[in-house]
Design an enzyme around this catalytic site. Structure first.
Site, PDB file in Angstrom:
ATOM      1  N   HIS A  59      -2.688  -3.216  -3.186  1.00 22.76           N
ATOM      2  CA  HIS A  59      -4.102  -2.941  -2.804  1.00 22.76           C
ATOM      3  C   HIS A  59      -4.790  -2.831  -3.902  1.00 22.76           C
ATOM      4  O   HIS A  59      -5.946  -3.308  -4.045  1.00 22.76           O
ATOM      5  CB  HIS A  59      -4.073  -1.659  -1.799  1.00 22.76           C
ATOM      6  CG  HIS A  59      -5.275  -1.660  -0.913  1.00 22.76           C
ATOM      7  ND1 HIS A  59      -5.436  -0.672  -0.210  1.00 22.76           N
ATOM      8  CD2 HIS A  59      -6.296  -2.739  -0.764  1.00 22.76           C
ATOM      9  CE1 HIS A  59      -6.344  -1.055   0.606  1.00 22.76           C
ATOM     10  NE2 HIS A  59      -6.992  -2.128   0.187  1.00 22.76           N
ATOM     11  N   THR A 118       0.223   4.902   2.068  1.00 25.66           N
ATOM     12  CA  THR A 118      -0.535   5.344   3.260  1.00 25.66           C
ATOM     13  C   THR A 118      -1.503   6.304   2.859  1.00 25.66           C
ATOM     14  O   THR A 118      -2.574   6.493   3.443  1.00 25.66           O
ATOM     15  CB  THR A 118       0.386   5.872   4.371  1.00 25.66           C
ATOM     16  OG1 THR A 118       0.929   7.121   3.713  1.00 25.66           O
ATOM     17  CG2 THR A 118       1.383   4.864   4.887  1.00 25.66           C
ATOM     18  N   HIS A 155       0.886  -1.131   0.003  1.00 22.46           N
ATOM     19  CA  HIS A 155      -0.164   0.145  -0.054  1.00 22.46           C
ATOM     20  C   HIS A 155       0.955   1.258  -0.062  1.00 22.46           C
ATOM     21  O   HIS A 155       1.949   1.236   0.392  1.00 22.46           O
ATOM     22  CB  HIS A 155      -0.695   0.103   1.363  1.00 22.46           C
ATOM     23  CG  HIS A 155      -1.371  -0.902   1.608  1.00 22.46           C
ATOM     24  ND1 HIS A 155      -3.108  -1.230   1.737  1.00 22.46           N
ATOM     25  CD2 HIS A 155      -1.327  -2.246   2.223  1.00 22.46           C
ATOM     26  CE1 HIS A 155      -3.571  -2.242   1.877  1.00 22.46           C
ATOM     27  NE2 HIS A 155      -2.500  -2.994   2.224  1.00 22.46           N
ATOM     28  N   GLU A 200       2.558  -0.979   4.536  1.00 22.05           N
ATOM     29  CA  GLU A 200       2.113   0.628   4.190  1.00 22.05           C
ATOM     30  C   GLU A 200       3.312   1.260   4.165  1.00 22.05           C
ATOM     31  O   GLU A 200       4.243   1.262   4.884  1.00 22.05           O
ATOM     32  CB  GLU A 200       1.274   1.315   5.131  1.00 22.05           C
ATOM     33  CG  GLU A 200      -0.201   0.722   5.415  1.00 22.05           C
ATOM     34  CD  GLU A 200      -1.200   1.332   4.393  1.00 22.05           C
ATOM     35  OE1 GLU A 200      -0.820   2.196   3.864  1.00 22.05           O
ATOM     36  OE2 GLU A 200      -2.349   0.869   4.616  1.00 22.05           O
ATOM     37  N   ASP A 237      -3.576   2.050  -4.627  1.00 18.89           N
ATOM     38  CA  ASP A 237      -2.296   2.181  -4.281  1.00 18.89           C
ATOM     39  C   ASP A 237      -1.562   0.909  -4.300  1.00 18.89           C
ATOM     40  O   ASP A 237      -2.385  -0.139  -4.580  1.00 18.89           O
ATOM     41  CB  ASP A 237      -2.083   2.446  -2.939  1.00 18.89           C
ATOM     42  CG  ASP A 237      -3.103   1.646  -1.614  1.00 18.89           C
ATOM     43  OD1 ASP A 237      -4.316   1.221  -2.207  1.00 18.89           O
ATOM     44  OD2 ASP A 237      -2.934   1.392  -0.859  1.00 18.89           O
TER      45      ASP A 237
HETATM   46 ZN   LIG Z   1      -4.173   0.546   0.705  1.00 23.69          ZN
END
Ligand SMILES: [Zn+2]
Length: 273
Positions: free
Chosen positions: A179, A78, A76, A141, A189
């Site tokens: 993601h 953030t 991901h 993340e 992301d």
């Molecule tokens: Zn995400």
């Protein structure tokens, strides 16, 4: 002399108080909450048999078992403005989101959840027929507001972390995904600057190859190819945008696939056949 002694004792006492409070740190109370929750889950695991399972009255504990392992890694960004902001978000109950790891711009890796536990990072998502991705994945993340490039330190730290996770849990290359891959209608992301090819070349993800001599068959079905790669194809516009962002590093508003796009998709899909 005695006045001096009293003064220095007082000074050391003062220093001790300061150090105790700095050792506690800003996350002392959330760390305590983490331990309390982990203890509760340990109690669930210790139930034999589990109270909520079917009770046959014939419980016999096997001698042969271990912990379930994560088999996917979800990457991901953030979409926040700093690492500190994200650490705060993931330690605030009302946010209801978390990840196993957070990588700051300077490459610092914060580990926030034991790999065997379930973070709340994937949300409503699907990959193939897997609809509970939080239960089988590790979420990472990367501190990034969603529009900027990732730093070299972040990329290097991520490569090191992925190498460790792949080895520890035997995660297949194809199961390192973003993601946006698992939630194309909701997420974008990691952003368009993420160097997926570099990661695939290192064994994290699958990349298409040379398309120079590729002939796409006339009856090639692009959406079905995307489905075979793993995508949920319910929203074809969203999934094609996600495909172009990841495999061509372009933010294309159109859902059309030209001949060059099709060659890339065909080459990729052949790796999943
Ligand atoms: Zn995400």
């Amino acid at each position: 002399m005695s006045l001096y002694k009293n003064f220095s004792l007082g000074f050391y006492f003062f220093l001790t108080i300061i150090c105790l409070s700095c050792n506690r740190g800003p996350y002392a109370s959330t760390n305590k909450s983490y331990k309390k929750q982990a203890k509760q889950f340990a109690k669930t695991i210790q139930q034999a048999p589990l109270k909520d399972s079917i009770a046959t009255g014939n419980w016999i504990g096997t001698t042969n078992f271990n912990l379930r392992k994560p088999n996917f890694v979800i990457i991901h960004h953030t979409a926040q403005n700093s690492c500190e902001q994200t650490l705060k978000t993931f330690t605030t109950v009302k946010s209801q989101v978390s990840a196993h790891y957070v990588i700051c711009k300077d490459g610092t890796i914060h580990h926030m959840l034991n790999d065997y536990l379930r973070a709340w990072q994937a949300g409503i998502s699907r990959w193939g027929n897997n609809t509970d991705i939080n239960s089988s994945s590790i979420g990472i993340e990367i501190d990034n507001n969603g529009f900027e490039a990732f730093t070299d330190q972040q990329i290097n730290s991520l490569l090191t972390l992925l190498t460790t996770l792949k080895k520890a849990y035997g995660i297949p290359a194809a199961n390192f995904i973003g993601h946006a891959d698992i939630a194309p209608t909701r997420k974008n992301d990691p952003n368009v600057t993420f160097p997926w090819k570099r990661f695939a070349d290192s064994g994290f993800g699958v990349w298409w190859g040379d398309t120079t001599n590729v002939q796409v068959p006339a009856d090639f079905n692009s959406l079905q190819a995307l489905r075979i790669v793993g995508y949920d194809i319910k929203d074809s516009v969203a999934v094609i945008k996600t495909f172009k962002r990841k495999y061509e590093q372009i933010e294309d508003k159109s859902s059309a696939l030209n001949d060059a796009d099709k060659k890339i998709l065909y080459t990729l899909y052949r790796k999943f056949e």
